[in-house]
Design a protein around this motif. Structure first.
Motif, PDB file in Angstrom:
ATOM      1  N   GLY A  16       0.788  -1.229   0.000  1.00 38.57           N
ATOM      2  CA  GLY A  16       0.000   0.000   0.000  1.00 38.57           C
ATOM      3  C   GLY A  16       0.816   1.273   0.000  1.00 38.57           C
ATOM      4  O   GLY A  16       0.250   2.373   0.012  1.00 38.57           O
ATOM      5  N   ARG A  17       2.131   1.171  -0.037  1.00 39.42           N
ATOM      6  CA  ARG A  17       2.977   2.364   0.005  1.00 39.42           C
ATOM      7  C   ARG A  17       2.845   3.170  -1.281  1.00 39.42           C
ATOM      8  O   ARG A  17       3.010   2.654  -2.383  1.00 39.42           O
ATOM      9  N   LEU A  18       2.538   4.470  -1.123  1.00 39.77           N
ATOM     10  CA  LEU A  18       2.436   5.372  -2.265  1.00 39.77           C
ATOM     11  C   LEU A  18       3.683   6.226  -2.435  1.00 39.77           C
ATOM     12  O   LEU A  18       3.971   6.692  -3.536  1.00 39.77           O
ATOM     13  N   VAL A  19       4.405   6.478  -1.335  1.00 41.44           N
ATOM     14  CA  VAL A  19       5.548   7.386  -1.379  1.00 41.44           C
ATOM     15  C   VAL A  19       6.633   6.848  -0.447  1.00 41.44           C
ATOM     16  O   VAL A  19       6.343   6.321   0.629  1.00 41.44           O
ATOM     17  N   ILE A 124       5.134  22.217   7.606  1.00 40.03           N
ATOM     18  CA  ILE A 124       5.538  22.087   6.207  1.00 40.03           C
ATOM     19  C   ILE A 124       5.232  20.653   5.803  1.00 40.03           C
ATOM     20  O   ILE A 124       5.783  19.706   6.379  1.00 40.03           O
ATOM     21  N   LEU A 125       4.343  20.483   4.816  1.00 44.64           N
ATOM     22  CA  LEU A 125       3.762  19.181   4.528  1.00 44.64           C
ATOM     23  C   LEU A 125       4.011  18.762   3.088  1.00 44.64           C
ATOM     24  O   LEU A 125       3.835  19.556   2.154  1.00 44.64           O
ATOM     25  N   ASP A 126       4.400  17.505   2.912  1.00 46.17           N
ATOM     26  CA  ASP A 126       4.484  16.888   1.582  1.00 46.17           C
ATOM     27  C   ASP A 126       3.751  15.554   1.682  1.00 46.17           C
ATOM     28  O   ASP A 126       4.290  14.567   2.182  1.00 46.17           O
ATOM     29  N   LEU A 127       2.514  15.534   1.204  1.00 50.29           N
ATOM     30  CA  LEU A 127       1.647  14.381   1.411  1.00 50.29           C
ATOM     31  C   LEU A 127       1.127  13.847   0.084  1.00 50.29           C
ATOM     32  O   LEU A 127       0.834  14.617  -0.830  1.00 50.29           O
ATOM     33  N   HIS A 128       0.996  12.536   0.000  1.00 50.52           N
ATOM     34  CA  HIS A 128       0.356  11.873  -1.124  1.00 50.52           C
ATOM     35  C   HIS A 128      -0.944  11.246  -0.618  1.00 50.52           C
ATOM     36  O   HIS A 128      -0.960  10.628   0.448  1.00 50.52           O
ATOM     37  N   ALA A 129      -2.011  11.405  -1.367  1.00 49.54           N
ATOM     38  CA  ALA A 129      -3.322  10.914  -0.933  1.00 49.54           C
ATOM     39  C   ALA A 129      -3.698   9.654  -1.687  1.00 49.54           C
ATOM     40  O   ALA A 129      -3.393   9.516  -2.878  1.00 49.54           O
ATOM     41  N   ASP A 130      -4.362   8.732  -0.969  1.00 56.16           N
ATOM     42  CA  ASP A 130      -4.927   7.592  -1.693  1.00 56.16           C
ATOM     43  C   ASP A 130      -6.195   8.059  -2.404  1.00 56.16           C
ATOM     44  O   ASP A 130      -6.638   9.207  -2.260  1.00 56.16           O
ATOM     45  N   ALA A 131      -6.782   7.181  -3.202  1.00 59.92           N
ATOM     46  CA  ALA A 131      -7.891   7.590  -4.073  1.00 59.92           C
ATOM     47  C   ALA A 131      -9.079   8.122  -3.274  1.00 59.92           C
ATOM     48  O   ALA A 131      -9.692   9.139  -3.634  1.00 59.92           O
ATOM     49  N   ALA A 170       6.122   6.838  -5.292  1.00 61.19           N
ATOM     50  CA  ALA A 170       6.513   8.203  -5.628  1.00 61.19           C
ATOM     51  C   ALA A 170       7.617   8.682  -4.687  1.00 61.19           C
ATOM     52  O   ALA A 170       7.881   8.096  -3.643  1.00 61.19           O
ATOM     53  N   ALA A 171       8.241   9.778  -5.074  1.00 55.43           N
ATOM     54  CA  ALA A 171       9.264  10.415  -4.245  1.00 55.43           C
ATOM     55  C   ALA A 171       8.672  11.670  -3.604  1.00 55.43           C
ATOM     56  O   ALA A 171       7.809  12.328  -4.199  1.00 55.43           O
ATOM     57  N   PRO A 172       9.118  12.028  -2.412  1.00 53.92           N
ATOM     58  CA  PRO A 172       8.634  13.249  -1.755  1.00 53.92           C
ATOM     59  C   PRO A 172       9.327  14.482  -2.333  1.00 53.92           C
ATOM     60  O   PRO A 172      10.157  15.124  -1.686  1.00 53.92           O
ATOM     61  N   ALA A 173       8.964  14.816  -3.570  1.00 51.06           N
ATOM     62  CA  ALA A 173       9.706  15.830  -4.317  1.00 51.06           C
ATOM     63  C   ALA A 173       9.646  17.207  -3.667  1.00 51.06           C
ATOM     64  O   ALA A 173      10.645  17.943  -3.651  1.00 51.06           O
ATOM     65  N   TYR A 174       8.476  17.591  -3.141  1.00 52.65           N
ATOM     66  CA  TYR A 174       8.348  18.918  -2.535  1.00 52.65           C
ATOM     67  C   TYR A 174       9.270  19.049  -1.324  1.00 52.65           C
ATOM     68  O   TYR A 174      10.012  20.030  -1.190  1.00 52.65           O
ATOM     69  N   MET A 175       9.251  18.051  -0.425  1.00 53.66           N
ATOM     70  CA  MET A 175      10.075  18.150   0.784  1.00 53.66           C
ATOM     71  C   MET A 175      11.556  18.089   0.446  1.00 53.66           C
ATOM     72  O   MET A 175      12.382  18.750   1.103  1.00 53.66           O
ATOM     73  N   PRO A 203       7.622  20.979 -13.058  1.00 53.54           N
ATOM     74  CA  PRO A 203       7.630  20.143 -14.270  1.00 53.54           C
ATOM     75  C   PRO A 203       7.070  18.743 -14.050  1.00 53.54           C
ATOM     76  O   PRO A 203       6.414  18.181 -14.930  1.00 53.54           O
ATOM     77  N   GLU A 204       7.308  18.153 -12.859  1.00 54.09           N
ATOM     78  CA  GLU A 204       6.833  16.787 -12.650  1.00 54.09           C
ATOM     79  C   GLU A 204       5.442  16.721 -12.046  1.00 54.09           C
ATOM     80  O   GLU A 204       4.735  15.735 -12.218  1.00 54.09           O
ATOM     81  N   SER A 205       5.037  17.775 -11.324  1.00 52.82           N
ATOM     82  CA  SER A 205       3.702  17.733 -10.709  1.00 52.82           C
ATOM     83  C   SER A 205       2.609  18.025 -11.718  1.00 52.82           C
ATOM     84  O   SER A 205       1.457  17.585 -11.555  1.00 52.82           O
ATOM     85  N   GLY A 206       2.939  18.788 -12.753  1.00 51.55           N
ATOM     86  CA  GLY A 206       1.966  19.046 -13.801  1.00 51.55           C
ATOM     87  C   GLY A 206       0.751  19.843 -13.340  1.00 51.55           C
ATOM     88  O   GLY A 206      -0.300  19.812 -13.972  1.00 51.55           O
TER      89      GLY A 206
END
Length: 359
Positions: A16-19, A124-131, A170-175, A203-206
């Motif tokens: 279940g890991r997204l990042v 300061i937050l860098d989060l990925h959300a599930d669907a 994914a990678a925690p690009a923002y942080m 460029p990668e977040s679009g």
């Protein structure tokens, strides 16, 4: 005054890991503590892929109790508790079916930071959300706090990324962008730091990310005035100001509105800080009763939190007669709102029986 920094990177260890949240920690660790904090000196606490939500809560609570500026860096993924539809920060053991028990409820951040001085906290937050969480965040919502509300007295910057479009982590690009900027040894103002990090990952977040940008309190904010009165020991003045704001919010928005209830909660906290446990207990029970009467569910976080705080303050009342009076009402309320702690209602009843024998 030294600052405090809490570095929290968490994500599930399984499929279940997204990042890969913890991958950012070496980059952040290379930044001098004073730069991470924006103060001359700072204490840094690091949590890498923690296992238990209570362990994270303990560290968060300790950081919130520090008197100086606090900066909280959070990297990880959000998953939804399907029962209550509430976002949680997934931890190492979290799965889709165990979110409620193995992940950190996001509203715990708000609850633990609520008593800090206005303007003293930055997240300061860098989060990925599930669907499911992404759908919740994007859905039309009635007026009220955001699902990721961290408290109105705190500054919040960062982004929430949507679920990955393809399999992979994914990678925690923002942080990582934030850490790379800070490694220069100079910390720009928070808004500038945020914008520079967003520009680096554009460029990668679009343009699909949900951007978080909440400034701290501005001069003239009534919360700052209340905090200043408490800090100088003028508890009566603080309560009088909060009472006027409570009344004004009630007239403008209704006595059961979030705006009015917020100031009722502030007054409950002020009573606690002034050492008046009975008044604090009564105020928290009033908040819980108002929320229940407005149709909020007994297991809603704001309802449970109000009853839990009323219960805690009730245990600190020194006058047996006042404790008996409030205890009867608390027992009725606990019957409706048992909370997450097993045996809370039994505890109230047991204490009431003991109080009956006291003068």
């Amino acid at each position: 005054m030294p600052g405090t920094v809490l570095l929290l990177a968490a994500s599930p260890l399984g499929r279940g890991r997204l990042v890969d949240a913890a991958s950012v920690l070496p980059v952040l660790a290379a930044v001098p503590p004073a730069v991470l904090s924006g103060t001359d000196t700072a204490n840094v606490v690091e949590l890498a892929d923690p296992l238990e939500p209570q362990a994270v809560l303990t560290r968060l609570r300790a950081a919130a109790a520090a008197p100086g500026p606090l900066t909280v860096y959070v990297t990880g993924q959000l998953q939804l508790d399907r029962r209550q539809r509430l976002p949680h920060l997934a931890l190492a053991r979290t799965t889709a079916s165990t979110v409620r028990y193995t992940a950190l409820p996001w509203h715990w951040f708000r609850e633990e930071l609520r008593l800090r001085a206005a303007g003293a906290t930055t997240l300061i937050l860098d989060l990925h959300a599930d669907a499911e969480t992404w759908q919740l965040l994007g859905a039309a919502r009635p007026p009220g706090p955001s699902p990721l509300d961290c408290g109105r007295d705190n500054a919040v910057y960062g982004r929430i990324a949507p679920p990955p479009s393809r399999r992979g982590v994914a990678a925690p690009a923002y942080m990582k962008a934030v850490a790379t900027i800070l490694r220069s040894g100079w910390r720009p103002p928070e808004e500038d730091l945020h914008q520079q990090a967003l520009a680096r990952i554009a460029p990668e977040s679009g343009g699909t990310d949900l951007v978080l940008a909440q400034r701290g309190p501005v001069p003239g904010d009534p919360h700052a005035a209340v905090t200043a009165a408490v800090r100088s020991g003028r508890h009566a003045d603080a309560d009088a100001l909060a009472a006027r704001l409570e009344q004004a919010a009630g007239l403008a928005h209704g006595p059961a509105s979030e705006e009015a209830l917020h100031w009722t909660e502030v007054r409950a906290d002020l009573a606690m800080l002034a050492g008046d446990a009975a008044r604090s207990c009564g105020a928290w029970m009033a908040v819980a009763g108002a929320r229940l009467s407005a149709g909020q569910a007994p297991d809603a976080p704001a309802v449970e939190a109000a009853v839990d705080r009323a219960h805690h303050q009730w245990g600190r009342i020194g006058d047996p007669a006042r404790a008996r009076e409030l205890g009867a009402a608390l027992a009725d309320l606990r019957g409706r709102v048992p909370g997450r702690r097993e045996g809370a209602l039994d505890h109230v009843r047991q204490q009431l029986r003991q109080l009956q024998t006291q003068g």
